[in-house]
Write a protein that holds these residues in place. Structure first.
Motif, PDB file in Angstrom:
ATOM      1  N   MET A   1      57.943  58.375  61.815  1.00  0.00           N
ATOM      2  CA  MET A   1      56.752  57.804  62.401  1.00  0.00           C
ATOM      3  C   MET A   1      56.966  56.319  62.626  1.00  0.00           C
ATOM      4  SD  MET A   1      53.363  59.504  61.049  1.00  0.00           S
ATOM      5  CE  MET A   1      53.435  59.932  59.340  1.00  0.00           C
ATOM      6  N   ASP A   2      56.237  55.808  63.590  1.00  0.00           N
ATOM      7  CA  ASP A   2      56.400  54.393  63.928  1.00  0.00           C
ATOM      8  C   ASP A   2      55.456  53.498  63.132  1.00  0.00           C
ATOM      9  OD1 ASP A   2      53.929  54.769  65.044  1.00  0.00           O
ATOM     10  OD2 ASP A   2      54.581  54.482  67.114  1.00  0.00           O
ATOM     11  N   GLY A   3      54.616  54.073  62.257  1.00  0.00           N
ATOM     12  CA  GLY A   3      53.726  53.259  61.446  1.00  0.00           C
ATOM     13  C   GLY A   3      52.399  52.946  62.100  1.00  0.00           C
ATOM     14  N   THR A   4      52.190  53.391  63.345  1.00  0.00           N
ATOM     15  CA  THR A   4      50.903  53.124  63.981  1.00  0.00           C
ATOM     16  C   THR A   4      49.835  54.039  63.392  1.00  0.00           C
ATOM     17  OG1 THR A   4      51.324  54.689  65.755  1.00  0.00           O
ATOM     18  CG2 THR A   4      51.977  52.398  66.141  1.00  0.00           C
ATOM     19  N   MET A   5      48.607  53.584  63.468  1.00  0.00           N
ATOM     20  CA  MET A   5      47.496  54.326  62.889  1.00  0.00           C
ATOM     21  C   MET A   5      46.626  54.893  63.999  1.00  0.00           C
ATOM     22  SD  MET A   5      48.139  53.848  59.723  1.00  0.00           S
ATOM     23  CE  MET A   5      46.749  54.109  58.673  1.00  0.00           C
ATOM     24  N   ASP A   6      46.038  56.054  63.745  1.00  0.00           N
ATOM     25  CA  ASP A   6      45.058  56.627  64.660  1.00  0.00           C
ATOM     26  C   ASP A   6      43.771  55.847  64.463  1.00  0.00           C
ATOM     27  OD1 ASP A   6      42.835  58.176  65.570  1.00  0.00           O
ATOM     28  OD2 ASP A   6      44.080  59.965  65.564  1.00  0.00           O
ATOM     29  N   PRO A   7      43.251  55.200  65.509  1.00  0.00           N
ATOM     30  CA  PRO A   7      42.090  54.325  65.334  1.00  0.00           C
ATOM     31  C   PRO A   7      40.837  55.065  64.863  1.00  0.00           C
ATOM     32  CG  PRO A   7      42.643  54.558  67.669  1.00  0.00           C
ATOM     33  CD  PRO A   7      43.718  55.251  66.893  1.00  0.00           C
ATOM     34  N   GLY A   8      40.704  56.346  65.147  1.00  0.00           N
ATOM     35  CA  GLY A   8      39.491  57.064  64.737  1.00  0.00           C
ATOM     36  C   GLY A   8      39.500  57.481  63.281  1.00  0.00           C
ATOM     37  N   THR A   9      40.670  57.553  62.669  1.00  0.00           N
ATOM     38  CA  THR A   9      40.736  58.056  61.294  1.00  0.00           C
ATOM     39  C   THR A   9      41.381  57.084  60.322  1.00  0.00           C
ATOM     40  OG1 THR A   9      42.892  59.084  61.639  1.00  0.00           O
ATOM     41  CG2 THR A   9      40.927  60.432  62.119  1.00  0.00           C
ATOM     42  N   ASN A  10      41.939  56.005  60.820  1.00  0.00           N
ATOM     43  CA  ASN A  10      42.721  55.084  59.988  1.00  0.00           C
ATOM     44  C   ASN A  10      43.876  55.805  59.316  1.00  0.00           C
ATOM     45  OD1 ASN A  10      41.166  52.851  60.626  1.00  0.00           O
ATOM     46  ND2 ASN A  10      39.758  53.197  58.915  1.00  0.00           N
TER      47      ASN A  10
ATOM     48  N   ALA B   1      47.823  57.897  60.072  1.00  0.00           N
ATOM     49  CA  ALA B   1      48.934  58.078  61.002  1.00  0.00           C
ATOM     50  C   ALA B   1      48.611  59.273  61.896  1.00  0.00           C
ATOM     51  CB  ALA B   1      50.224  58.302  60.228  1.00  0.00           C
ATOM     52  N   PRO B   2      49.108  59.291  63.158  1.00  0.00           N
ATOM     53  CA  PRO B   2      48.757  60.353  64.109  1.00  0.00           C
ATOM     54  C   PRO B   2      48.984  61.771  63.574  1.00  0.00           C
ATOM     55  CG  PRO B   2      49.928  58.599  65.239  1.00  0.00           C
ATOM     56  CD  PRO B   2      49.953  58.271  63.769  1.00  0.00           C
ATOM     57  N   GLY B   3      50.035  62.016  62.874  1.00  0.00           N
ATOM     58  CA  GLY B   3      50.295  63.360  62.314  1.00  0.00           C
ATOM     59  C   GLY B   3      49.237  63.781  61.309  1.00  0.00           C
ATOM     60  N   ARG B   4      48.814  62.820  60.523  1.00  0.00           N
ATOM     61  CA  ARG B   4      47.758  63.107  59.537  1.00  0.00           C
ATOM     62  C   ARG B   4      46.422  63.368  60.214  1.00  0.00           C
ATOM     63  NH1 ARG B   4      48.348  58.639  55.017  1.00  0.00           N
ATOM     64  NH2 ARG B   4      50.425  59.132  54.293  1.00  0.00           N
ATOM     65  N   ALA B   5      46.159  62.680  61.290  1.00  0.00           N
ATOM     66  CA  ALA B   5      44.899  62.876  62.009  1.00  0.00           C
ATOM     67  C   ALA B   5      44.813  64.298  62.539  1.00  0.00           C
ATOM     68  CB  ALA B   5      44.766  61.871  63.150  1.00  0.00           C
ATOM     69  N   ALA B   6      45.910  64.816  63.096  1.00  0.00           N
ATOM     70  CA  ALA B   6      45.915  66.194  63.603  1.00  0.00           C
ATOM     71  C   ALA B   6      45.698  67.183  62.463  1.00  0.00           C
ATOM     72  CB  ALA B   6      47.220  66.474  64.330  1.00  0.00           C
ATOM     73  N   ALA B   7      46.321  66.928  61.325  1.00  0.00           N
ATOM     74  CA  ALA B   7      46.141  67.809  60.168  1.00  0.00           C
ATOM     75  C   ALA B   7      44.706  67.756  59.667  1.00  0.00           C
ATOM     76  CB  ALA B   7      47.113  67.424  59.052  1.00  0.00           C
ATOM     77  N   ALA B   8      44.108  66.579  59.664  1.00  0.00           N
ATOM     78  CA  ALA B   8      42.716  66.442  59.226  1.00  0.00           C
ATOM     79  C   ALA B   8      41.789  67.183  60.182  1.00  0.00           C
ATOM     80  CB  ALA B   8      42.331  64.974  59.130  1.00  0.00           C
ATOM     81  N   ASP B   9      42.048  67.077  61.486  1.00  0.00           N
ATOM     82  CA  ASP B   9      41.221  67.797  62.467  1.00  0.00           C
ATOM     83  C   ASP B   9      41.359  69.301  62.278  1.00  0.00           C
ATOM     84  OD1 ASP B   9      40.305  65.446  63.540  1.00  0.00           O
ATOM     85  OD2 ASP B   9      41.673  65.472  65.262  1.00  0.00           O
TER      86      ASP B   9
END
Length: 187
Positions: A1-10, A12-20
């Protein structure tokens, strides 16, 4: 991962998809042989007719009668002091005290409000509600049967899911709910 954060969940993008995905309902049909869930929103009913009489000031309220697995779940309500029954269990029983308290003559413990009781197969005991208890309500899951016995263990009768079902049908027919009222609790 590049370390960027998903702005809606704070996250990382992979974690945001798992949370959804956690919030996505199961997408496939349930097994066609599986019976529907059983939801009883008024487990302690306001309609007194739902309580099935067992004895003077003793009732049960069926919640689930599993005719395919041989068990039943009910509330037992007692509004009198005394000995209710002496019985033996060939299968385990689970109980959760919702109101009041009760005990067994054969043991030195008391099942009190908020308490859980596991009764092992082979257990024989005599259920007692003491005079200071105005009302007792306990949720029981009874597997197999309750075999009523005298003090020496001689059988005096029994209850199983089918005798309970018969009692419900007769009571509901007599009180105006109709004998088919119990069908909603069958599994």
């Amino acid at each position: 991962m590049d370390g960027t954060m998903d702005p809606g969940t704070n996250a990382a993008p992979g974690r945001a998809a798992a949370a959804d995905a956690k919030w996505t309902p199961y997408r496939h049909p349930m097994p066609k042989e599986s019976p529907p869930e059983l939801i009883v929103p008024d487990a302690i009913p306001s309609d007194e007719r739902v309580w099935v009489p067992v004895d003077d000031n003793v009732w049960f309220r069926p919640l689930c009668l599993s005719v395919t697995r041989g068990y039943w779940v009910n509330l037992l309500r007692v509004r009198r002091a005394g000995v209710l029954s002496r019985h033996r269990h060939p299968m385990p029983v689970h109980g959760f005290v919702l109101k009041g308290e009760w005990r067994y003559l054969e043991h030195d413990w008391v099942a009190r409000e908020g308490g859980y009781v596991y009764e092992a197969p082979g257990e024989t005991h005599t259920l007692v509600v003491d005079p200071h208890v105005e009302e007792m309500i306990t949720l029981f899951q009874v597997n197999g049967a309750m075999i009523y016995v005298d003090p020496d263990g001689n059988c005096t009768g029994y209850d199983d899911v089918f005798t309970r079902l018969d009692k419900c049908r007769r009571h509901y027919a007599a009180c105006g709910l109709g004998e088919g009222y119990i069908d909603q609790f069958l599994r």
